[in-house]
Design an enzyme around this catalytic site. Structure first.
Site, mmCIF file in Angstrom:
data_model
loop_
_atom_site.group_PDB
_atom_site.id
_atom_site.type_symbol
_atom_site.label_atom_id
_atom_site.label_comp_id
_atom_site.label_asym_id
_atom_site.label_seq_id
_atom_site.Cartn_x
_atom_site.Cartn_y
_atom_site.Cartn_z
ATOM 1 N N HIS A 24 0.799 -1.234 0.000
ATOM 2 C CA HIS A 24 0.000 0.000 0.000
ATOM 3 C C HIS A 24 0.828 1.279 0.000
ATOM 4 C CE1 HIS A 24 -3.199 -2.829 1.099
ATOM 5 N NE2 HIS A 24 -4.072 -1.888 0.862
ATOM 6 N N CYS B 29 -10.484 2.797 6.824
ATOM 7 C CA CYS B 29 -10.545 3.468 5.524
ATOM 8 C C CYS B 29 -11.836 4.252 5.339
ATOM 9 C CB CYS B 29 -10.387 2.444 4.399
ATOM 10 S SG CYS B 29 -11.454 1.000 4.570
ATOM 11 N N CYS B 30 -12.950 3.709 5.858
ATOM 12 C CA CYS B 30 -14.252 4.292 5.514
ATOM 13 C C CYS B 30 -14.556 5.627 6.204
ATOM 14 C CB CYS B 30 -15.370 3.290 5.796
ATOM 15 S SG CYS B 30 -15.242 1.743 4.871
ATOM 16 N N HIS C 111 -11.404 -7.131 -5.655
ATOM 17 C CA HIS C 111 -11.631 -6.189 -4.558
ATOM 18 C C HIS C 111 -12.339 -4.948 -5.106
ATOM 19 C CE1 HIS C 111 -10.396 -3.203 -1.476
ATOM 20 N NE2 HIS C 111 -10.375 -4.249 -0.659
ATOM 21 N N GLY D 114 -0.556 -2.859 -6.028
ATOM 22 C CA GLY D 114 -1.591 -3.845 -5.712
ATOM 23 C C GLY D 114 -2.925 -3.186 -5.416
ATOM 24 N N HIS D 115 -2.889 -2.046 -4.764
ATOM 25 C CA HIS D 115 -4.131 -1.294 -4.494
ATOM 26 C C HIS D 115 -4.080 0.014 -5.261
ATOM 27 C CE1 HIS D 115 -7.642 0.404 -2.755
ATOM 28 N NE2 HIS D 115 -7.693 -0.390 -1.699
ATOM 29 N N GLU E 211 -13.436 -8.881 0.047
ATOM 30 C CA GLU E 211 -14.141 -7.580 -0.075
ATOM 31 C C GLU E 211 -14.390 -7.271 -1.543
ATOM 32 O OE1 GLU E 211 -11.106 -5.156 1.923
ATOM 33 O OE2 GLU E 211 -12.426 -5.073 3.647
ATOM 34 N N GLU F 17 -19.008 -2.275 0.911
ATOM 35 C CA GLU F 17 -18.174 -1.368 1.709
ATOM 36 C C GLU F 17 -18.450 0.098 1.349
ATOM 37 O OE1 GLU F 17 -13.990 -2.287 1.585
ATOM 38 O OE2 GLU F 17 -13.453 -0.334 2.441
ATOM 39 N N CYS G 168 -16.413 2.502 1.258
ATOM 40 C CA CYS G 168 -15.379 3.000 0.337
ATOM 41 C C CYS G 168 -15.661 2.590 -1.109
ATOM 42 C CB CYS G 168 -14.004 2.472 0.726
ATOM 43 S SG CYS G 168 -13.315 3.241 2.183
#
Ligand SMILES: [Zn+2]
Length: 632
Positions: free
Chosen positions: A131, A402-403, A253, A182-183, A305, A322, A324
């Protein structure tokens, strides 16, 4: 530096109170959480991590590899709040934070607390899940927001140095890492930075990451990746199973997918890349036609997720959905609109903002959902293993947080979703009341919009300032009887891609009106759990039934979809339109203790069901909630 793109300042009775609440309390509340000074909230340590990395404090890193992104989103949200309440205290706090970031940045430009404090030897050795580029993306978005709000490039300068460092690390030259994060997240942030600065380095890096994904092996070639046994975390989890131009369905995801598509939409627009654009249209159709909840939430599977592996798999009670990911869909929709204004994108953007995004935060602004089910029975949700992720009540914070800051930055930044512009063509996507300043070729127009959305369809706009332009007004998919007038004279309604044009100049008064009565919306029978059920929507709002307004055993009610849904103003949550649906009720009382099954036609009694906007559920304690209703 380019002038900031315009931001509409909301002044309506729906968004503005939420914005004021976040500006007055939410920013301070989340600041306390990020400093571990809020009793009862999960530990964050996010600010202290930066102080340690900066050499200003002693200690160990605490939290996840993506803990830095929580502070980044807070900076972004705090910056937006300055548009509404220019607080000297908040400005100095932001400057203080940026001072810490300057000190935490390494001499080569790298800025990440986890890998600086905890694993300095492993920098960029876990591209897949480290990340680092995700956190940098959020900090870059924060830097752009801080620049927009204050005109200061101080944070952007930090990120510019970091991007220079990334450009030395990532690429196709000998000795570079030829890979992609990756994200996803940095891609869309790089596009934002390019738009503000005009510096091609940002766009080049965004394009490189978008075009490399699924093409070069990247982290998929790392030892052990393909031998892993995690069922839901193959290459598709990272949207790396194929080049984006060849992807037919949204996979993996959900937040990652939404952020990827958002970044890709920016690259498609900025590079006028039609092959990328066509892929995004195809993916859009798959998501919104087969893989999206009626609330606009996406990503139904808890494991990973992620999007389900099959279409039409949208269980309401064990939904992941989610917050996000819903925000990500709004972000993607907005970027599709920037490229090609089509009302279908705005219809979804509005739907998810008013429902799947807002359900993530309580009416008091201090409690949050990570997971957003469309049905809940608290006793079952608390005990079934497959419902473990579904919480019957919002909480103060999360270990993976995160949210909460994401929903705060989205609400405070809602004004950025109202318009897109192409030269002197100004597209208005949301009807909420606001004021905006829009630069045209012949000067700056000021637009002042009064609206009672989402309770009453339409708006009145007063135009002042200088210049002129063509305003394109969206005809929402739920609108009936759309009418438009300019200075009291009716205008012709000839929509292009769902937008009606009208020329505007200072002195003009534009009025749009449409009705938006509550209506039943039926589910595709392929969605097993909600086949033969109906939801109730009014305008952009999805409604739900709560035990607090009705009775337990909500599923014992059947709505008569042939009857009129009545509407009333209710003095709840600052004033809402409450709906009442007619139907009948299973006579649950007549069932004896231990009588589990029965033959013979069930006895039913006439009944009605009260419904409130879905985003407001669980603000009156725990209880049953349902979006989808049985119908007669
Ligand atoms: Zn989240």
């Amino acid at each position: 530096m380019k002038k900031q793109t315009f931001v509409a300042l909301m002044n309506d009775s729906f968004w503005r109170p939420k914005i004021d609440l976040f500006a007055a309390e939410g920013i301070a509340y989340q600041w306390r959480v990020l400093n571990d000074a809020e009793p009862g909230a999960a530990k964050s340590h996010s600010v202290r991590n930066f102080k340690i990395a900066a050499g200003l404090a002693e200690g160990e890193h605490y939290g996840k590899v993506f803990q830095d992104s929580d502070l980044a989103k807070w900076i972004e949200a705090a910056s937006y709040s300055l548009f509404y309440h220019d607080s000297p205290q908040l400005r100095s706090r932001l400057e203080e934070v940026i001072g810490i970031l300057e000190k935490a940045q390494q001499s080569d430009g790298y800025l990440n607390t986890y890998y600086t404090i905890k694993e300095p030897e492993n920098r960029f050795k876990n591209i897949e899940n480290g990340h680092e580029l995700y956190c940098a993306g959020h900090m870059l978005e924060a830097a752009v927001a801080y620049y927009d709000a204050t005109g200061s490039s101080r944070l952007l300068n930090i990120l510019s140095r970091e991007v220079d460092y990334f450009l030395s690390i990532f690429g196709k030259n000998a000795g570079q890492l030829d890979t992609y994060p990756g994200h996803e997240e940095i891609e869309l942030a790089l596009a934002k930075a390019f738009e503000r600065t005009g510096d091609e380095k940002y766009l080049d890096l965004a394009e490189y990451f978008i075009n490399s994904r699924g093409v070069v092996p990247g982290f998929l070639a790392e030892p052990g990746f393909l031998s892993r046994k995690e069922r839901f975390r193959g290459s598709d989890y990272y949207q790396a199973h194929a080049p984006i131009r060849e992807q037919m369905t949204a996979e993996g995801h959900a937040v990652r997918a939404m952020y990827l598509f958002s970044g890709a939409a920016e690259v498609a627009r900025l590079k006028n890349d039609d092959s990328l654009r066509q892929a995004l249209y195809r993916l859009w159709d798959n998501v919104t036609g087969k893989r999206m909840y009626v609330t606009g939430s996406v990503g139904s599977l808890k494991d990973g997720e992620r999007f389900s592996l099959v279409d039409y798999d949208l269980p309401p009670d064990i939904a992941y959905a989610e917050t996000c990911a819903a925000i990500g869909l709004a972000m993607w929709a907005y970027r599709m609109l920037k490229d090609r204004p089509e009302a279908r994108f705005a219809d979804i953007m509005e739907r998810v903002l008013y429902n799947g995004v807002l359900s993530g935060v309580s009416h008091d602004g201090r409690h949050y959902f990570y997971v957003n089910p469309l049905k809940i029975k608290p006793a079952v949700a608390k005990t079934r293993p497959e419902s473990e992720h579904v919480k019957p009540s919002r909480v103060k914070w999360f270990g993976t947080a995160c949210c909460p800051p994401n929903v705060m930055r989205t609400v405070l930044g809602i004004g950025s979703y109202v318009y897109t512009q192409k030269d002197d063509d100004i597209y208005m996507h949301l009807y909420a009341g606001h004021s905006a300043q829009i630069m045209t070729a012949r000067g700056e127009l000021q637009l002042s919009v009064c609206s009672e959305m989402p309770w009453k369809g339409g708006m009145q706009m007063r135009v002042s300032g200088e210049g002129s332009g063509r305003l394109w007004l969206r005809v929402p998919d739920y609108a009936r009887g759309f009418a438009l007038s300019k200075n009291g004279n009716d205008e012709n309604i000839q929509a292009v891609n769902g937008y009606v044009p009208v020329d505007i100049a200072p002195g003009d008064v534009i009025e749009a009106a449409f009705s938006m009565e509550a209506q039943f919306v039926h589910a595709n029978p392929n969605v097993d759990e909600i086949a033969c059920k109906a939801a109730v929507l009014r305008g952009p709002l999805v409604y739900c039934a709560e035990e607090a307004d009705n009775f337990p055993l909500l599923s014992s009610f059947r709505a008569d979809a042939k009857t009129h849904i009545s509407e009333e103003k209710a003095n709840l949550f600052g004033g809402i339109v409450r709906l009442t649906v007619q139907g009948d009720l299973y006579d649950a009382i007549s069932w004896g203790e231990g009588e589990l099954y029965r033959t013979g036609a069930p006895k039913r009694i006439p009944a009605q069901l009260h419904m409130i906007p879905y985003s407001l559920w669980n603000n009156r304690g725990e209880g049953e909630m349902a979006v989808w209703l049985n119908i007669i």
